[in-house]
Design a protein around this motif. Structure first.
Motif, PDB file in Angstrom:
ATOM      1  N   ASP A 115       4.604   8.140  -8.941  1.00  0.00           N
ATOM      2  CA  ASP A 115       4.599   6.950  -8.084  1.00  0.00           C
ATOM      3  C   ASP A 115       3.992   7.247  -6.718  1.00  0.00           C
ATOM      4  OD1 ASP A 115       5.813   5.501 -10.082  1.00  0.00           O
ATOM      5  OD2 ASP A 115       7.832   5.645  -9.229  1.00  0.00           O
ATOM      6  N   ASN A 116       4.311   8.394  -6.155  1.00  0.00           N
ATOM      7  CA  ASN A 116       3.867   8.676  -4.792  1.00  0.00           C
ATOM      8  C   ASN A 116       2.438   9.186  -4.726  1.00  0.00           C
ATOM      9  OD1 ASN A 116       6.167   8.290  -2.654  1.00  0.00           O
ATOM     10  ND2 ASN A 116       7.123   8.944  -4.555  1.00  0.00           N
ATOM     11  N   ARG A 118       0.206   7.928  -6.691  1.00  0.00           N
ATOM     12  CA  ARG A 118      -0.463   6.622  -6.764  1.00  0.00           C
ATOM     13  C   ARG A 118      -0.493   5.968  -5.381  1.00  0.00           C
ATOM     14  NH1 ARG A 118      -1.307   3.867 -11.508  1.00  0.00           N
ATOM     15  NH2 ARG A 118      -0.395   4.704 -13.436  1.00  0.00           N
ATOM     16  N   SER A 119       0.629   6.004  -4.707  1.00  0.00           N
ATOM     17  CA  SER A 119       0.735   5.362  -3.405  1.00  0.00           C
ATOM     18  C   SER A 119      -0.278   5.930  -2.413  1.00  0.00           C
ATOM     19  CB  SER A 119       2.159   5.549  -2.868  1.00  0.00           C
ATOM     20  OG  SER A 119       2.303   4.983  -1.601  1.00  0.00           O
ATOM     21  N   ASP A 123      -3.442   3.635  -3.658  1.00  0.00           N
ATOM     22  CA  ASP A 123      -3.203   2.520  -2.732  1.00  0.00           C
ATOM     23  C   ASP A 123      -3.640   2.840  -1.311  1.00  0.00           C
ATOM     24  OD1 ASP A 123      -2.060   1.308  -4.930  1.00  0.00           O
ATOM     25  OD2 ASP A 123      -0.004   1.816  -4.369  1.00  0.00           O
ATOM     26  N   LYS A 125      -2.147   4.611   1.031  1.00  0.00           N
ATOM     27  CA  LYS A 125      -1.098   4.676   2.053  1.00  0.00           C
ATOM     28  C   LYS A 125      -1.055   6.076   2.670  1.00  0.00           C
ATOM     29  CE  LYS A 125       1.771   1.070   0.021  1.00  0.00           C
ATOM     30  NZ  LYS A 125       3.109   0.719  -0.551  1.00  0.00           N
ATOM     31  N   VAL A 128       4.853   8.278   2.830  1.00  0.00           N
ATOM     32  CA  VAL A 128       5.728   8.090   1.683  1.00  0.00           C
ATOM     33  C   VAL A 128       7.163   8.041   2.191  1.00  0.00           C
ATOM     34  CG1 VAL A 128       4.162   9.237   0.067  1.00  0.00           C
ATOM     35  CG2 VAL A 128       5.922  10.581   1.245  1.00  0.00           C
ATOM     36  N   HIS A 129       8.081   7.678   1.313  1.00  0.00           N
ATOM     37  CA  HIS A 129       9.489   7.556   1.690  1.00  0.00           C
ATOM     38  C   HIS A 129      10.029   8.916   2.159  1.00  0.00           C
ATOM     39  CE1 HIS A 129      13.788   6.665   1.394  1.00  0.00           C
ATOM     40  NE2 HIS A 129      13.459   5.394   1.316  1.00  0.00           N
TER      41      HIS A 129
END
Length: 402
Positions: A115-116, A118-119, A123, A125, A128-129
Motif C-alpha cells: 500500500d505504501n 503505491r502511495s 500516487d 505522495k 506516509v503514515h
C-alpha cells in the motif's frame, strides 16, 4: 525436562475462521482455493489463492488499532484469542512474568509495504503514515499479542521462509520443556495475497494457475494462501493441576540446514530433520502413523520429500499415511506449519486423517500412501509435521496422543 502439551488452538484461514470449521473442512476435503479478489488482479498471471473471505477487520478493531494492525497481525490476534480462550489461562502475576509469545512469519506486513509503495511511487505522495514501520515490522503480531494478553516473558518472531511457524513452535516448545516458561503462545501467520506479494512469487515460476495437486504426477506448482494458526504450549503438570483440556503432547523437534541451494530442496536435509525429531522425542519410526507433509505441489519438493520419508522410515514408509493440506488451504508461507499442525491434532484426537485433494495421477517418485482425495478414519498415536523452506531451512515437530 518438562513434558509439553497443547491446551489451546486457534486459526483463521481459507477453510474457516476458527478451528472447528477448519477441521470440518479438512475432514470433508473442501477446497478453499479460488479466484483472488484484490486490487489489480487482472495484471497478475496467477489469479488464484487460498484467500480468507468474509473477514471484516473494521468490525473487530477500532480506528487506532487499524492504523497499527497489518492484515497478518489481524489474523494473528483473531487466532490467538481463540487459542487463549480455549486454554482457559489468564496471564497475571508470575505466570504472566514468565510466559511469552514466539510467532513465525516470512514477510510480516506485506500489505502495508504494498500500500505504501503505491502511495509514494504511483500516487506521488511524499509522506506516509507515522505508524507504517510498527505496522509492517515482522515482530508486530508477536508484540501485539504480548500486549493484549500481558505476556511479559520471552517474546520474539522467527522468519525462516516457509519453516517460520515450525521454527517458532520449536523454540516455544524448548522454553517450556526446559522450565524457562510455564506456558508459551506460539504459531504463525502470513498475508501476502496482495498485488506485490503475488507478483513477487510469480517471478519464481513455481506457481500453479489452476490448482494445488501435491504428489500427483500432473502437479504444476504451489498456490499461495493466507491466515494464522496459534497455540498455547503448556507444561504438562501445570495443565494437569488446573484441569485443562489437553489436545495432545508435543514430544520433540529437530531443525537442519541443507547448506546447499537457496531454492532447491535437499533429501538429506529433510531426512536429518525428520530423523532428528524422532530421536529428540524418543519415538521409534514404527510408531509414527501420520505425517503432515510439506507437500507444496511442486515437482521438486514432493519427490524429494517422499524420498526423504522413504530413507528415514524404511519399510515402515509403506504403512505410513502422509498428506498435504496445502491442497485445500494453499501455502501460507511463514504461517503454513501452524495451520497444518491442526491436521496432526485432528489425527491424534479424532482419528481423522486429512486428505490430499486434487490427486489425479500416481507418480512413481511419490509412491507413498498420500491419502488421496478423501479423509480416512485411523487410529494414530504419533504424528509428525514437516516444514522445509527456501534457503534450506528445515523444521519438524513430533506429537503424541494423550
Amino acid at each position: 525436562m518438562k513434558r509439553v502439551v497443547i491446551t489451546g488452538a486457534g486459526t483463521i484461514n481459507a477453510l474457516g475462521h476458527d478451528v472447528a470449521s477448519t477441521l470440518s473442512a479438512m475432514a470433508e476435503g473442501t477446497c478453499g482455493i479460488g479466484a483472488l479478489d484484490l486490487r489489480d488482479v487482472e495484471r497478475l498471471s496467477i489469479q488464484i489463492g487460498g484467500q480468507v473471505r468474509g473477514f471484516e477487520a473494521e468490525g473487530r478493531y477500532n480506528r487506532q488499532q487499524m492504523s497499527l494492525y497489518d492484515r497478518f497481525t489481524q489474523f494473528t490476534l483473531a487466532a490467538a484469542k481463540e487459542a487463549i480462550d480455549q486454554s482457559g489461562l489468564i496471564f497475571s502475576g508470575e505466570l504472566a512474568a514468565k510466559s511469552g509469545v514466539v510467532l513465525g512469519t516470512a514477510g510480516g506486513g506485506v500489505s502495508t509495504w504494498d500500500d505504501n509503495y503505491r502511495s509514494v511511487y504511483e500516487d506521488g505522495k511524499n509522506r506516509v503514515h507515522p505508524f507504517v514501520v510498527p505496522k509492517l515490522m515482522n515482530n508486530a503480531a508477536a508484540s501485539h499479542v504480548s500486549m493484549e494478553y500481558n505476556l511479559k516473558g520471552p517474546s520474539f518472531t522467527v522468519s525462516t521462509a516457509c519453516a517460520s511457524s515450525n521454527h517458532a513452535m520449536a523454540q516455544a516448545f524448548s522454553m517450556v520443556r526446559s522450565g524457562m516458561a510455564p506456558a508459551m503462545v506460539t504459531g504463525g501467520s502470513e498475508s501476502m495475497l496482495c498485488f506485490g506479494g503475488v507478483k513477487a512469487w510469480e517471478g519464481l515460476r513455481v506457481m500453479s494457475r489452476d490448482a494445488c495437486r501435491p504428489f500427483s504426477a500432473n502437479r504444476n506448482g504451489m498456490v499461495q494462501g493466507e491466515g494464522a494458526g496459534v497455540f498455547v504450549f503448556e507444561e504438562y503438570a501445570h495443565a494437569k493441576a488446573r484441569g485443562a483440556d489437553i489436545l495432545c503432547e508435543v514430544s520433540g523437534f529437530a531443525m537442519s540446514s541443507d547448506a546447499s541451494d537457496i531454492v532447491m530442496p535437499s533429501k538429506s536435509g529433510a531426512a536429518r530433520a525428520m530423523a532428528g525429531a524422532l530421536s529428540d522425542a524418543r519415538i521409534n519410526r514404527e510408531d509414527v502413523g501420520y505425517i503432515n507433509a510439506h507437500g507444496t505441489g511442486t515437482a521438486a519438493n514432493d519427490k524429494t520429500e517422499c524420498a526423504a520419508v522413504a530413507d528415514v522410515f524404511g519399510p515402515h514408509a509403506d504403512r505410513l499415511m502422509i498428506s498435504s493440506t496445502k491442497s485445500m488451504h494453499g501455502h501460507l508461507i511463514g504461517g503454513t506449519g501452524a495451520v497444518e499442525l491442526l491436521a496432526c491434532i485432528m489425527a491424534l484426537r479424532e482419528g481423522v486423517i486429512a486428505p490430499t485433494i486434487g490427486y489425479e495421477e500416481p507418480d512413481p517418485e511419490c509412491a507413498l500412501d498420500v491419502v488421496p482425495n478423501e479423509a480416512r478414519q485411523a487410529k494414530v498415536t504419533v504424528a509428525i509435521s514437516n516444514a522445509f523452506a527456501f534457503g534450506g531451512m528445515n523444521a519438524v515437530l513430533a506429537l503424541r496422543a494423550i
